[in-house]
Enzyme design. Sequence first.
Site, short mmCIF file in Angstrom:
data_model
loop_
_atom_site.label_atom_id
_atom_site.label_comp_id
_atom_site.label_asym_id
_atom_site.label_seq_id
_atom_site.Cartn_x
_atom_site.Cartn_y
_atom_site.Cartn_z
N ARG A 216 0.84 -1.20 0.00
CA ARG A 216 0.00 0.00 0.00
C ARG A 216 0.88 1.25 0.00
O ARG A 216 2.04 1.20 0.39
CB ARG A 216 -0.92 0.00 1.22
N TYR A 355 -8.17 -9.06 -5.36
CA TYR A 355 -7.16 -8.20 -5.99
C TYR A 355 -6.74 -8.73 -7.36
O TYR A 355 -6.36 -7.97 -8.24
CB TYR A 355 -5.94 -8.07 -5.08
#
Length: 367
Positions: A216, A355
């Site tokens: 992230r 994802y």
Amino acid sequence: MAPRPRNPGSKDLPPNLYRKTDSRNGITYYTYRDPVTGRTFGLGKDKDSAIREAVAANCAEVLKPALTTRLAEPVIEKGKTFSEWLVQYKLEYLEKDLSLHTARNFKSRIKRLEVHFGDMAMREIKTMDVAGYLTGLAKEGKANMSKALRSLLRDVFAEGIAAGVCDLNPVDATKPARAKVTRERLSLDLWKAIYETTTRPWLKRAMELAILTGQRRDDIRSMLFKHEKDGFLHIVQSKTGARLRISTAIRLESVNLDLSTVIKRCRDQVLSQHLVHYTKPNGRIKAGYPVTLEILTRQFAKERDKAAAAYGIALTEHPPSFHEMRSLSARLHAAEGRDPQKLLGHKTAAMTDMYRDSRGTEWIDVA
């Protein structure tokens, strides 16, 4: 206390009915005395009529609870209000080992719930109240917020039951809102276009680290040179607390990059402990300072739009953000034979599969 003995002249009358003779005209009148309130009511001169009314009144009094009984009835307490219970709940929740990101989200969401349910007693909040609130958020286009608040509200009541503050969890019978994902996935072609177009070294380094490690933006910003040791880049994820050791030998053939080379590129002429840092001073920002998350997000969006226009790549109404490099990384590593679950720090394969879903942005090859 025993009732007062009746006068001899009233023994032929039912209880609480009395007669009185007016000495001036000799006429007899009848009166009824309420045994609870002590009030007296005139019933006229007709004895038979007065007796019937007195008997009816006495029957009604028998059905009523005595005054002492009414005083002895327990008072039903509403208990703690939602706001009062949250004082204890917040203390216990925030004692957990939370990341900064999680703690910030918790405080924001709990404040929303307190504004809506604060004055209501915990025992009086019904499923209808909860469902109405959550459905209203979903209709406003805030389905993800509705789901997050439902999860938190459910835990608030679960802890309340354990503490004896309430008896039932009104959230259990509600259904979570269905959130439709609208953000477009980042394609490899668009990533390459942005990478070739941008002239900012720190954005190139951030993109390289993001595509190789799948982390992230918070974790990419926090990467330090000292985190590289013994052939591994050590990462403690800010959101989950997962502790990762990523080999610096990891490589993606699709972008012709390896982690060891990228870390070396981060060592430029500017002295900094951060892998991703400003290379030039700008106002209060000095060279070597870590790039802020807001600038990272905003600059990526500008470069994305510029690259899409330059390469003729069409963007949807919700174009991919910097965070979408995490999904692209998972898909690229999976295509080259690596399991992206460990790389992304997910506890479940189901989360990794989310994802890996390209949401229709990539062609499916059929042999």
